[in-house]
Scaffold this active site. Structure first.
Site, PDB file in Angstrom:
ATOM      1  N   SER B 145       0.839  -1.201   0.000  1.00 42.69           N
ATOM      2  CA  SER B 145       0.000   0.000   0.000  1.00 42.69           C
ATOM      3  C   SER B 145       0.881   1.262   0.000  1.00 42.69           C
ATOM      4  O   SER B 145       1.753   1.405  -0.853  1.00 42.69           O
ATOM      5  CB  SER B 145      -0.935  -0.053   1.211  1.00 42.69           C
ATOM      6  N   ARG B 215     -11.315   6.192  10.791  1.00 39.25           N
ATOM      7  CA  ARG B 215     -10.845   4.805  10.802  1.00 39.25           C
ATOM      8  C   ARG B 215     -11.934   3.836  10.339  1.00 39.25           C
ATOM      9  O   ARG B 215     -11.661   2.872   9.629  1.00 39.25           O
ATOM     10  CB  ARG B 215     -10.391   4.442  12.221  1.00 39.25           C
ATOM     11  N   ASP B 310      -8.833  -6.528  -4.364  1.00 40.45           N
ATOM     12  CA  ASP B 310      -8.469  -5.215  -3.825  1.00 40.45           C
ATOM     13  C   ASP B 310      -9.109  -4.130  -4.700  1.00 40.45           C
ATOM     14  O   ASP B 310      -8.690  -3.923  -5.833  1.00 40.45           O
ATOM     15  CB  ASP B 310      -6.944  -5.084  -3.806  1.00 40.45           C
ATOM     16  N   HIS B 343      -8.019  -5.129  -0.018  1.00 44.03           N
ATOM     17  CA  HIS B 343      -6.727  -4.454   0.135  1.00 44.03           C
ATOM     18  C   HIS B 343      -5.904  -5.071   1.258  1.00 44.03           C
ATOM     19  O   HIS B 343      -4.664  -5.175   1.165  1.00 44.03           O
ATOM     20  CB  HIS B 343      -6.988  -2.975   0.407  1.00 44.03           C
ATOM     21  N   ASP B 344      -6.570  -5.484   2.324  1.00 44.07           N
ATOM     22  CA  ASP B 344      -5.872  -6.068   3.474  1.00 44.07           C
ATOM     23  C   ASP B 344      -5.157  -7.375   3.152  1.00 44.07           C
ATOM     24  O   ASP B 344      -4.402  -7.878   3.986  1.00 44.07           O
ATOM     25  CB  ASP B 344      -6.863  -6.320   4.619  1.00 44.07           C
TER      26      ASP B 344
END
Lengths: 202, 366
Positions: B145, B215, B310, B343-344
Site C-alpha cells: 500500500s 478509521r 483489492d 486491500h488487506d
C-alpha cells in the site's frame, strides 16, 4: 548446460529447436512460460533478456523460484502490456491449441515481436487420423488428454496452420516438424506429431 | 530487539518548502548487517503502522509487529539472512518527529503547524537513517500500500541505492475516488469540535470521534464486499432487530470497535498528514503524467504484487506500474494473487503470496 536443462530439452523436443532459433542476446517474450525453464535456459546459455507470461499460480511461483521475469497475465486478453516491436522473438510453445482467441494472439505476437515462434501438436499425424477413422478421439504422447478433460480447444494440422498463417498475412520463415524428438521431412503432416514455426509479419 | 531512535542535526528541506532544522526517527532492526553491508532491507510502513514491523518486545509479549507473518527468522523475508530495518515516518506518532513533537520555534508541540510531508520527504529521511546505519545500498525495499509507494519512490529518489523494489498492493497515484475517501476521513477529523485547528494537545483534548469515523471509513475500503459478507454477513449482534440506533449488525460492532481502538492510540494530526502524503504521491506528475518517462530513472529489479479483490488499489493500478517498467525494459515480475480479502490481503497469509516473496528473496544475491 545443466542436468535440469538436459531434462527440459528431452521432455519438450520443440524447445531445442526454439532455442537454436533464438539469436544470442535477443529480447524474448515467452507466452505460457510454465515454470520459466526455457527462459532460464535462454538467459543462461544465450544471454537473452526476456519475460514470461503465465496465468497459473503454481507455474508463476515456479518461474519466480527459477529467477526469471514472469508476468501473471491472461493471454486471452491480448498483449496490451507490451509495446509494438519490443521483442526480437515472441514464443508460444504448445499453447496455441489451448487458446480461445487463436487469431488474435497470432496477430499480437507479430505486433510486439519481430518474429513469432509457435509450436503445436499436429492433429494430422497418422496415429490421430487412424484413431478418428476407428471412431475415437485421438490420445497420444503429444495429445495426452481424453476428450472430456483436454485443455485443448483449437487443434489443427500442419496444413490448417499454414492456411491460417496465410490468411492473416504471416510469412513463414522456417518450419521444423518432429516426431519423438527427431525431424520428419517425408510427408510431415502425416508422420510429424509436433510442428515448430518461425513467422514474421508479412 | 527494542525500538531505537536516531537524531539528525542536519536540516531537512521538505517538498512543501519548509525546512526542518533537525529531526528524529524511531526505528527497529532485525537480524545482522553482514560484513559487506549487502543484506539490508528497508520495510516502510503504510497508513497506520509503525517501525515495529516484526517480533515482540521482551516487556510486551502481546505487541506483535505488524508484518510478523512475513518477516522474521525462517519467514519469507528471513532475518537469519537479511538485516531488516523498520522505521516510523516523519510526521508519525510512534516516536519520530511529528505533530506531537516540540516545535523548536515555540517550544510547544507543533500540532496543526507541523508541515504536510510527502512520500519523497519520507524517503529522504529514510536515506539519512541508512547513512547512519552504514547502508550504502539496500538489497531491497519492500512495502504494501503506502509502504509500496515508498518502495517505488526509493527507485526514483535514490536509484543507485536500491537493488530490488517489492511493491505490493500499490497504485502509481491515487484515483479521484481514493482521494474522495481520504477527504471524508479528514473532514471527520477537522470538523470534530475537539480538533482546535490541530492544536488540541494544548486544550488537553483529542478529536476522538473524528478519528474514529476516519478509521471506520478506512476499514470499509480495506475489505472486499465478499470478504465483509463472508466475515459478518447480516448477522445480528443480539439475535433480533433493536428498532433503535444502537448496534444491530455485527459489521456495525466491528467498525465501532476498530474505530474506538484506533482513536485511543493514533494521533489525528498524523492521520491527516499520512492521507495527504497518499493524495500527493504521483511520480509521473513531473513528467506530464507519463509514468514510463518517470520510471526511466529506476535501475532496481521489481517484484510487483496485486490482489484481485483489492478495489482500493485494484490490479489494474499495479499493471500501470508494470507497463511503465516494461516500457523501460526493466527487470520485473508481476503476480496477481486471486485472494478474497481485498486491500488487506497484503497483510494476510496466502501460500502463493508468501511463497513468491520467499522465493524472490531467496534469489537475491548477497
Amino acid at each position: 548446460m545443466t542436468d535440469a536443462d538436459r531434462a527440459l530439452l528431452a521432455s519438450r523436443p520443440d524447445l531445442a529447436t526454439i532455442a537454436q532459433w533464438v539469436a544470442p542476446n535477443a529480447r524474448v517474450l515467452d507466452l505460457g512460460c510454465g515454470d520459466g525453464m526455457l527462459l532460464r535456459y535462454l538467459w543462461k546459455e544465450r544471454g537473452s533478456h526476456g519475460y514470461g507470461v503465465e496465468i497459473d499460480d503454481a507455474k508463476v511461483g515456479a518461474s519466480v523460484r527459477n529467477d526469471v521475469n514472469v508476468l501473471q497475465m491472461d493471454l486471452e486478453s491480448g498483449l496490451s502490456a507490451f509495446g509494438d516491436g519490443s521483442f526480437d522473438y515472441v514464443i508460444l510453445s504448445q499453447t496455441l491449441q489451448a487458446m480461445r482467441h487463436t487469431e488474435d494472439i497470432m496477430r499480437e505476437m507479430v505486433r510486439v515481436g519481430r518474429e513469432a515462434i509457435v509450436s503445436f501438436p499436429n492433429f494430422g499425424h497418422w496415429a490421430s487420423r487412424l484413431q478418428v477413422v476407428k471412431g475415437r478421439m485421438p490420445v497420444s504422447e503429444s495429445l495426452p488428454h481424453a476428450w472430456y478433460n483436454t485443455p485443448n480447444l483449437h487443434l489443427c494440422t500442419i496444413a490448417d496452420f499454414e492456411d491460417l498463417a496465410k490468411a492473416i498475412g504471416l510469412k513463414i520463415e522456417e518450419r521444423v516438424v518432429l516426431h519423438q524428438g527427431r525431424p520428419v521431412t517425408l510427408l510431415p503432416n502425416l508422420f510429424g506429431s509436433l510442428a515448430v514455426y518461425r513467422c514474421a509479419a508479412g | 530487539m527494542k525500538p531505537q531512535k536516531a537524531a539528525f542535526a542536519e536540516p531537512l528541506a521538505l517538498a512543501c518548502g519548509i525546512t526542518l532544522p533537525a529531526f528524529e526517527l524511531a526505528y527497529e532492526t532485525y537480524g545482522e548487517l553482514n560484513a559487506d553491508r549487502s543484506n539490508a532491507v528497508l520495510v516502510p510502513h503504510a497508513l497506520n503502522a509503525s517501525h515495529h514491523v516484526a517480533g515482540v518486545y521482551a516487556d510486551a509479549p502481546g505487541d506483535v509487529g505488524w508484518w510478523d507473518n512475513m518477516i522474521g527468522p525462517g519467514k519469507p523475508l528471513d532475518t537469519n539472512r537479511f538485516f531488516v530495518v523498520g522505521v516510523n515516518n516523519l510526521g508519525g506518532c510512534h516516536g519520530s518527529t511529528g505533530p506531537m513533537s516540540a516545535n523548536p520555534a515555540t517550544g510547544k508541540p507543533w500540532g496543526g503547524d507541523f508541515p504536510v510531508v510527502t512520500v519523497e520527504d519520507w524517503v529522504q529521511a529514510q536515506a539519512r537513517l541508512a547513512d547512519r546505519l552504514g547502508i550504502d545500498k539496500f538489497a531491497a525495499v519492500m512495502g504494501g500500500s503506502l509502504g509500496a509507494m515508498q518502495a517505488l519512490q526509493w527507485t526514483l529518489s535514490f536509484p543507485e541505492r536500491i537493488r530490488h523494489s517489492i511493491v505490493i498492493a500499490a497504485a502509481p497515484k491515487l484515483s479521484a475516488q481514493n482521494i474522495a475517501f481520504n477527504e471524508v476521513a479528514r473532514q471527520a477529523i477537522t470538523t470534530d469540535p475537539e480538533f482546535h485547528g490541530g492544536h488540541y494537545y494544548e486544550h488537553g483534548v483529542v478529536p476522538r470521534s473524528g478519528l474514529r469515523l476516519a478509521r471506520m471509513l478506512g476499514h470499509i475500503t480495506y475489505l472486499s464486499d465478499d470478504a465483509m459478507m463472508e466475515k459478518f454477513g447480516r448477522t445480528l449482534r443480539s439475535g433480533a432487530l433493536g428498532f433503535n440506533f444502537d448496534i444491530d449488525f455485527e459489521i456495525e460492532s466491528y467498525l465501532r470497535y476498530q474505530g474506538d481502538k484506533f482513536s485511543t492510540y493514533f494521533d489525528a494530526n498524523t492521520y491527516l498528514r499520512i492521507t495527504k502524503a497518499l493524495d500527493y504521491f504521483d511520480p509521473a506528475a513531473a513528467f506530464g503524467g507519463d509514468l514510463s518517462a518517470a520510471m526511466a530513472r529506476a535501475q532496481a529489479a521489481f517484484l510487483v504484487i496485486s490482489f484481485t479483490s483489492d478495489w482500493r488499489f485494484a490490479p489494474s493500478r499495479s499493471r500501470e506500474i508494470v507497463r511503465a517498467l516494461l516500457d523501460n525494459r526493466r527487470v520485473v515480475s508481476y503476480l496477481e494473487i486471486d485472494a478474497p480479502h481485498g486491500h488487506d490481503a497484503f497483510l494476510m497469509e496466502d501460500e502463493r503470496y508468501m511463497n513468491a516473496v520467499r522465493a524472490y528473496f531467496g534469489n537475491i544475491e548477497l
